[in-house]
Design a protein around this motif. Structure first.
Motif, PDB file in Angstrom:
ATOM      1  N   ALA A 119       0.761  -1.322  -0.024  1.00  0.00           N
ATOM      2  CA  ALA A 119      -0.097  -0.045   0.061  1.00  0.00           C
ATOM      3  C   ALA A 119       0.998   1.294   0.120  1.00  0.00           C
ATOM      4  O   ALA A 119       0.481   2.256  -0.745  1.00  0.00           O
ATOM      5  CB  ALA A 119      -0.939  -0.062   1.250  1.00  0.00           C
ATOM      6  N   GLY A 120       1.940   1.165   0.782  1.00  0.00           N
ATOM      7  CA  GLY A 120       2.742   2.468   1.160  1.00  0.00           C
ATOM      8  C   GLY A 120       3.576   2.675  -0.405  1.00  0.00           C
ATOM      9  O   GLY A 120       3.571   3.806  -0.721  1.00  0.00           O
TER      10      GLY A 120
ATOM     11  N   GLN B  40      -0.226   1.780   5.370  1.00  0.00           N
ATOM     12  CA  GLN B  40       0.142   0.648   5.737  1.00  0.00           C
ATOM     13  C   GLN B  40      -0.725  -0.467   5.145  1.00  0.00           C
ATOM     14  O   GLN B  40      -2.064  -0.136   5.281  1.00  0.00           O
ATOM     15  CB  GLN B  40       0.654   0.378   7.002  1.00  0.00           C
ATOM     16  CG  GLN B  40       1.211  -0.728   7.704  1.00  0.00           C
ATOM     17  CD  GLN B  40       1.775  -0.860   9.137  1.00  0.00           C
ATOM     18  OE1 GLN B  40       1.898   0.259   9.728  1.00  0.00           O
ATOM     19  NE2 GLN B  40       1.540  -2.235   9.932  1.00  0.00           N
ATOM     20  N   ASP B  41      -0.286  -1.608   4.841  1.00  0.00           N
ATOM     21  CA  ASP B  41      -1.391  -2.608   4.374  1.00  0.00           C
ATOM     22  C   ASP B  41      -2.553  -2.856   5.373  1.00  0.00           C
ATOM     23  O   ASP B  41      -3.563  -3.230   5.034  1.00  0.00           O
ATOM     24  CB  ASP B  41      -0.638  -3.796   4.055  1.00  0.00           C
ATOM     25  CG  ASP B  41       0.398  -4.078   2.801  1.00  0.00           C
ATOM     26  OD1 ASP B  41       0.123  -3.118   2.055  1.00  0.00           O
ATOM     27  OD2 ASP B  41       1.034  -4.956   2.504  1.00  0.00           O
TER      28      ASP B  41
ATOM     29  N   SER C 209      -3.646  -6.905   4.589  1.00  0.00           N
ATOM     30  CA  SER C 209      -2.712  -7.964   5.292  1.00  0.00           C
ATOM     31  C   SER C 209      -3.388  -9.213   5.315  1.00  0.00           C
ATOM     32  O   SER C 209      -4.610  -9.378   5.487  1.00  0.00           O
ATOM     33  CB  SER C 209      -2.626  -7.312   6.742  1.00  0.00           C
ATOM     34  OG  SER C 209      -2.020  -8.481   7.575  1.00  0.00           O
ATOM     35  N   ASP C 210      -2.828 -10.288   5.181  1.00  0.00           N
ATOM     36  CA  ASP C 210      -3.119 -11.690   5.194  1.00  0.00           C
ATOM     37  C   ASP C 210      -3.397 -12.181   6.811  1.00  0.00           C
ATOM     38  O   ASP C 210      -3.742 -13.410   6.956  1.00  0.00           O
ATOM     39  CB  ASP C 210      -2.747 -12.767   4.335  1.00  0.00           C
ATOM     40  CG  ASP C 210      -1.084 -12.847   4.654  1.00  0.00           C
ATOM     41  OD1 ASP C 210      -0.626 -12.263   5.503  1.00  0.00           O
ATOM     42  OD2 ASP C 210      -0.405 -13.439   3.763  1.00  0.00           O
ATOM     43  N   THR C 211      -2.998 -11.496   7.629  1.00  0.00           N
ATOM     44  CA  THR C 211      -2.831 -11.849   9.140  1.00  0.00           C
ATOM     45  C   THR C 211      -3.676 -10.900   9.889  1.00  0.00           C
ATOM     46  O   THR C 211      -4.649 -11.474  10.768  1.00  0.00           O
ATOM     47  CB  THR C 211      -1.477 -12.138   9.803  1.00  0.00           C
ATOM     48  OG1 THR C 211      -0.658 -10.788   9.593  1.00  0.00           O
ATOM     49  CG2 THR C 211      -0.759 -13.091   8.964  1.00  0.00           C
ATOM     50  N   TYR C 212      -3.779  -9.620   9.807  1.00  0.00           N
ATOM     51  CA  TYR C 212      -4.413  -8.878  10.744  1.00  0.00           C
ATOM     52  C   TYR C 212      -4.601  -7.341   9.945  1.00  0.00           C
ATOM     53  O   TYR C 212      -3.751  -6.948   9.268  1.00  0.00           O
ATOM     54  CB  TYR C 212      -3.358  -8.522  11.896  1.00  0.00           C
ATOM     55  CG  TYR C 212      -3.938  -7.547  12.964  1.00  0.00           C
ATOM     56  CD1 TYR C 212      -4.746  -8.188  14.043  1.00  0.00           C
ATOM     57  CD2 TYR C 212      -3.961  -6.045  12.808  1.00  0.00           C
ATOM     58  CE1 TYR C 212      -5.090  -7.262  15.003  1.00  0.00           C
ATOM     59  CE2 TYR C 212      -4.454  -5.248  13.989  1.00  0.00           C
ATOM     60  CZ  TYR C 212      -4.959  -6.002  15.000  1.00  0.00           C
ATOM     61  OH  TYR C 212      -5.570  -5.306  16.030  1.00  0.00           O
TER      62      TYR C 212
ATOM     63  N   PRO D 293      13.169  -0.036  -7.397  1.00  0.00           N
ATOM     64  CA  PRO D 293      11.888  -0.022  -8.109  1.00  0.00           C
ATOM     65  C   PRO D 293      10.663  -0.525  -6.948  1.00  0.00           C
ATOM     66  O   PRO D 293      11.321  -1.504  -6.158  1.00  0.00           O
ATOM     67  CB  PRO D 293      12.292  -0.864  -9.121  1.00  0.00           C
ATOM     68  CG  PRO D 293      13.438  -1.751  -8.682  1.00  0.00           C
ATOM     69  CD  PRO D 293      14.275  -0.697  -7.942  1.00  0.00           C
ATOM     70  N   ALA D 294       9.639  -0.417  -7.195  1.00  0.00           N
ATOM     71  CA  ALA D 294       8.524  -0.821  -6.348  1.00  0.00           C
ATOM     72  C   ALA D 294       8.226  -2.352  -6.443  1.00  0.00           C
ATOM     73  O   ALA D 294       7.909  -2.678  -7.955  1.00  0.00           O
ATOM     74  CB  ALA D 294       7.210  -0.045  -6.415  1.00  0.00           C
ATOM     75  N   GLU D 295       8.758  -3.066  -5.592  1.00  0.00           N
ATOM     76  CA  GLU D 295       8.341  -4.445  -6.061  1.00  0.00           C
ATOM     77  C   GLU D 295       7.259  -5.132  -4.934  1.00  0.00           C
ATOM     78  O   GLU D 295       7.282  -4.910  -3.688  1.00  0.00           O
ATOM     79  CB  GLU D 295       9.673  -5.343  -5.538  1.00  0.00           C
ATOM     80  CG  GLU D 295      10.693  -4.976  -6.566  1.00  0.00           C
ATOM     81  CD  GLU D 295      11.971  -5.828  -6.241  1.00  0.00           C
ATOM     82  OE1 GLU D 295      12.031  -6.721  -5.490  1.00  0.00           O
ATOM     83  OE2 GLU D 295      12.854  -5.718  -6.991  1.00  0.00           O
ATOM     84  N   TYR D 296       6.153  -5.361  -5.394  1.00  0.00           N
ATOM     85  CA  TYR D 296       4.914  -5.640  -4.726  1.00  0.00           C
ATOM     86  C   TYR D 296       4.970  -7.307  -4.401  1.00  0.00           C
ATOM     87  O   TYR D 296       5.256  -8.124  -5.116  1.00  0.00           O
ATOM     88  CB  TYR D 296       3.615  -5.381  -5.369  1.00  0.00           C
ATOM     89  CG  TYR D 296       3.635  -3.893  -5.627  1.00  0.00           C
ATOM     90  CD1 TYR D 296       3.271  -2.909  -5.090  1.00  0.00           C
ATOM     91  CD2 TYR D 296       4.003  -3.510  -7.349  1.00  0.00           C
ATOM     92  CE1 TYR D 296       3.026  -1.462  -5.166  1.00  0.00           C
ATOM     93  CE2 TYR D 296       3.815  -2.278  -7.384  1.00  0.00           C
ATOM     94  CZ  TYR D 296       3.313  -1.130  -6.357  1.00  0.00           C
ATOM     95  OH  TYR D 296       3.429   0.068  -6.887  1.00  0.00           O
ATOM     96  N   ARG D 297       4.602  -7.334  -3.160  1.00  0.00           N
ATOM     97  CA  ARG D 297       4.275  -8.904  -2.721  1.00  0.00           C
ATOM     98  C   ARG D 297       3.299  -9.372  -3.359  1.00  0.00           C
ATOM     99  O   ARG D 297       3.355 -10.555  -3.674  1.00  0.00           O
ATOM    100  CB  ARG D 297       3.759  -8.731  -1.349  1.00  0.00           C
ATOM    101  CG  ARG D 297       3.952 -10.021  -0.489  1.00  0.00           C
ATOM    102  CD  ARG D 297       3.850  -9.865   1.055  1.00  0.00           C
ATOM    103  NE  ARG D 297       2.852  -8.982   1.508  1.00  0.00           N
ATOM    104  CZ  ARG D 297       1.754  -9.548   1.926  1.00  0.00           C
ATOM    105  NH1 ARG D 297       1.425 -10.765   2.080  1.00  0.00           N
ATOM    106  NH2 ARG D 297       0.616  -8.922   2.450  1.00  0.00           N
ATOM    107  N   ARG D 298       2.078  -8.628  -3.912  1.00  0.00           N
ATOM    108  CA  ARG D 298       1.062  -9.039  -4.588  1.00  0.00           C
ATOM    109  C   ARG D 298       1.002  -8.201  -5.743  1.00  0.00           C
ATOM    110  O   ARG D 298      -0.137  -7.440  -5.551  1.00  0.00           O
ATOM    111  CB  ARG D 298      -0.137  -9.317  -3.861  1.00  0.00           C
ATOM    112  CG  ARG D 298      -0.133 -10.587  -2.905  1.00  0.00           C
ATOM    113  CD  ARG D 298      -1.560 -10.935  -2.218  1.00  0.00           C
ATOM    114  NE  ARG D 298      -1.519 -12.168  -1.588  1.00  0.00           N
ATOM    115  CZ  ARG D 298      -1.079 -12.270  -0.298  1.00  0.00           C
ATOM    116  NH1 ARG D 298      -0.851 -11.172   0.482  1.00  0.00           N
ATOM    117  NH2 ARG D 298      -1.073 -13.487   0.317  1.00  0.00           N
ATOM    118  N   PRO D 299       1.649  -8.265  -6.826  1.00  0.00           N
ATOM    119  CA  PRO D 299       1.676  -7.392  -7.835  1.00  0.00           C
ATOM    120  C   PRO D 299       0.324  -7.326  -8.656  1.00  0.00           C
ATOM    121  O   PRO D 299      -0.214  -6.087  -9.086  1.00  0.00           O
ATOM    122  CB  PRO D 299       2.664  -7.834  -8.948  1.00  0.00           C
ATOM    123  CG  PRO D 299       3.131  -9.214  -8.594  1.00  0.00           C
ATOM    124  CD  PRO D 299       2.684  -9.231  -7.087  1.00  0.00           C
TER     125      PRO D 299
END
Length: 655
Positions: free
Chosen positions: A127-128, A225-226, A232-235, A288-294
């Protein structure tokens, strides 16, 4: 020398050498922490960053190639229709995290001249990174972009801060109140700052604002923040923002200018760590922006450009209102010798609460009230016509800060009996929360109907949005005694079962269904004394009813437990109550194990068709007790929570 004396002297020598080494290490650490740049070096580092800034433009149009936006159009309409005597505003309550992110990106793309962003936390996660990329794109097309982050919670990479300092002539970044003149500080440096500069360390900018063209803004509880956008997949936080368009944006612009021009707002290039990097290596390239879930980021970018989708999901929900106020503490709060006297947000919210005739609805993640707030609520309760006070807050299972919850737990008797609160604590797995479950990327099992268990158990029950039989093995070391010396002390507690969890983070207030407030204030001692806070106050009955409905959804049985007095023991109940009350008032040693209140779950039935408040005579026929800490793995968290209840009262002013 005697045979017994030699070992003793040897031990003394070893101890002396160890103490000397420790003293030398501490001195070296202190000198390193206190190292600074000379004024000439700071000027030189700033000049290096300024010289590297690109002036390349992707647009030559007068409107900076702004994207059409139904949200931005609301601002034009409101400003055209407003007069000084009759202001016109449009508001949209942003309950869903994905909607809040969609609105931000859409508005950033709609900017024609200026974007001002002010935040407490800015995380380098998906998100950031997405928002930062949109801000940089806006700067390159000709929009002046100013970003102000609180130093303690700003981007964690010194390299990224150095790169952004020299990115573009239209992009400007500052950090608020940098401790030890650094962009980032280590935990040892944090400890030194706590010892030498306690007041400065705690003076944080909790204000949050995104302002577009001084015409339309978003403010409320969300940081960058996500966790705040259902990513977020946890909280994830159950939070709330308010989009407001109209003349009140001018007051927001003036408040932002005060923060931006304040001496505490410092460009990163003038700070020790960033400045040294610039002096030694020049301006580094931004990674470069690398996304965990592009794919999720790409989908959000596409949605933000879909005018029809933005209208249907956001603009069509806009409400026309009249008088709107923006209340902010401003940076001047940190100049005051007695900050609470200059806490404009605290004073305004307190005045609204004191004016209530029928009902106060208060939503806060951390129910830790300052002494003035406690006195105010006690006076309110003592009135012959005392209004009902409904409080929506976190349970231990849902909170991200269990130390704050422990203090709330300590004062439950006072809140219920002395202040007359109706308290509802948010569940970690609410059934009917405004969350985009698919956006989290978490494992989402099929819903399975299950009967309500007769008592707290480790089996999944109907209170969960993720009725899964999978259990996560808690990490025992994560919650050891030393954990409270580390950052993880403000993280969620382990639960009995797995699933993406939610915690309350919204800060809202409704007075008599006639005034609605959305802001940043947690109604706590930090907000009164240390943090700068802000709030939007909407004087409109229809808006207040809409906000109240949102809070009532949060306190429904599907989403919250009710806090009420536990059943009295068959003997010596008066003695137990008196001892508990005395123990509660002790400033340190509150060791009495029996608590006045506990959590209750609604049990619908023929005689209980709908929820009732805890002060209703039929409450116990419709609710069953589920324990003090439902859903929590007590093997790990029960003892620490009770310890902080017993010994943590002194922490209340800073939590």
């Amino acid at each position: 020398m005697s045979s017994k004396g030699a070992p003793r002297e040897l031990r003394r020598g070893r101890f002396s050498r160890a103490a000397l080494r420790l003293s030398i290490a501490a001195a070296i650490l202190l000198l390193a922490a206190c190292a600074t740049l000379s004024p000439q070096q700071a000027d030189q580092a700033y000049a290096i960053a300024a010289a590297a800034r690109s002036d390349a433009s992707t647009c030559d149009a007068l409107d900076a190639c702004a994207q059409p936006s139904p949200l931005r159009q609301m601002a034009d309409k409101a400003l055209q229709e407003s007069t000084p005597q009759q202001p016109r505003h449009y508001t949209v309550i942003l309950d869903r995290g994905t909607d809040a992110l969609l609105a931000r990106i859409n508005l950033i793309r709609s900017a024609t001249s200026s974007i001002d962003l002010q935040t407490y936390i800015y995380q380098d996660d998906d998100a950031g990174r997405l928002v930062l990329q949109e801000l940089l794109d806006a700067a390159r097309r000709g929009v002046r972009v100013r970003v102000l982050m609180d130093q303690l919670s700003a981007l964690q990479s010194v390299e990224s801060l150095a790169a952004l300092s020299g990115m573009h002539r239209n992009f400007h970044l500052k950090l608020y109140n940098p401790v030890m003149r650094r962009a980032r500080i280590t935990y040892p440096q944090y400890a030194i700052a706590a010892a030498c500069c306690w007041r400065q360390l705690n003076q944080r900018m909790h204000t949050k604002l995104l302002l577009i063209d001084d015409a339309v803004a978003i403010t409320g509880g969300r940081n960058y923040q996500d966790d705040y956008f259902d990513w977020s997949d946890t909280y994830n936080f159950r939070d709330r923002d308010l989009l407001v368009a109209g003349p009140v944006a001018h007051a927001m612009a003036e408040d932002f200018r005060l923060f931006w021009d304040d001496r505490r707002a410092v460009p990163p290039s003038r700070l020790v760590d960033v400045g040294r990097l610039l002096l030694s290596r020049g301006v580094p390239a931004l990674a470069p922006a690398e996304y965990r879930r592009p794919e999720r980021a790409a989908s959000m970018r596409d949605d933000a450009g879909d005018v029809l989708l933005v209208f249907e999901r956001l603009a069509s929900e806009a409400r026309e209102v009249g008088k709107v106020e923006y209340v902010s503490d401003g940076p001047g709060k940190h100049e005051a010798e007695t900050p609470s006297e200059f806490a404009a947000a605290s004073q305004s919210l307190g005045g609204l609460i004191a004016s209530a005739d029928r009902e106060v609805m208060l939503q806060t993640p951390y129910l830790v009230l300052s002494r003035p707030a406690q006195a105010m609520f006690e006076r309110l309760h003592d009135r012959p016509d005392a209004p009902r006070v409904v409080v929506s807050t976190n349970s231990l299972a849902a909170t991200d800060a269990f130390i704050a919850y422990a203090l709330s737990y300590k004062y439950k008797r006072r809140y219920l009996r002395d202040f007359g609160f109706n308290i509802y604590e948010y569940k970690p797995f609410p059934e009917d929360a405004p969350i985009d479950l698919q956006a989290t990327g978490a494992f989402l099992p099929e819903f399975v109907d299950a009967p309500l268990p007769p008592a707290p158990s480790t089996r999944p029950d109907r209170s969960s949005v993720l009725r899964s039989a999978r259990y996560r093995k808690p990490l025992a070391a994560e919650y050891g005694a030393t954990r409270h010396l580390r950052r993880q002390s403000n993280e969620p507690v382990p639960l009995r079962r797995a699933g993406v969890r939610m915690g309350m983070h919204a800060k809202s207030l409704v007075i008599d269904r006639r005034i609605g407030v959305v802001g940043t204030h947690n109604f706590d001692p930090r907000g009164d004394n240390y943090n700068t806070e802000s709030a939007v106050i909407v004087h409109d009955a229809a808006f207040a009813r809409e906000l109240a409905a949102s809070i009532r959804r949060d306190i429904s049985p599907a989403n919250s437990w009710v806090i009420a007095p536990r059943d009295k023991p068959p003997v010596l109940s008066g003695l137990e109550y008196s001892i508990g009350k005395i123990s509660e008032w002790l400033p340190v040693f509150d060791l009495w194990p029996m608590r006045y209140a506990t959590s209750y779950e609604f049990v619908p039935g023929e005689d209980c068709p709908r929820p009732i408040p805890p002060d209703d005579p039929g409450f116990r026929q419709c609710y069953r007790p589920v324990g003090d800490f439902p859903e929590v793995n007590l093997a790990l968290k029960g003892l620490p929570t009770r310890l902080f209840t017993a010994f943590g009262a002194g922490l209340a002013p800073i939590l």
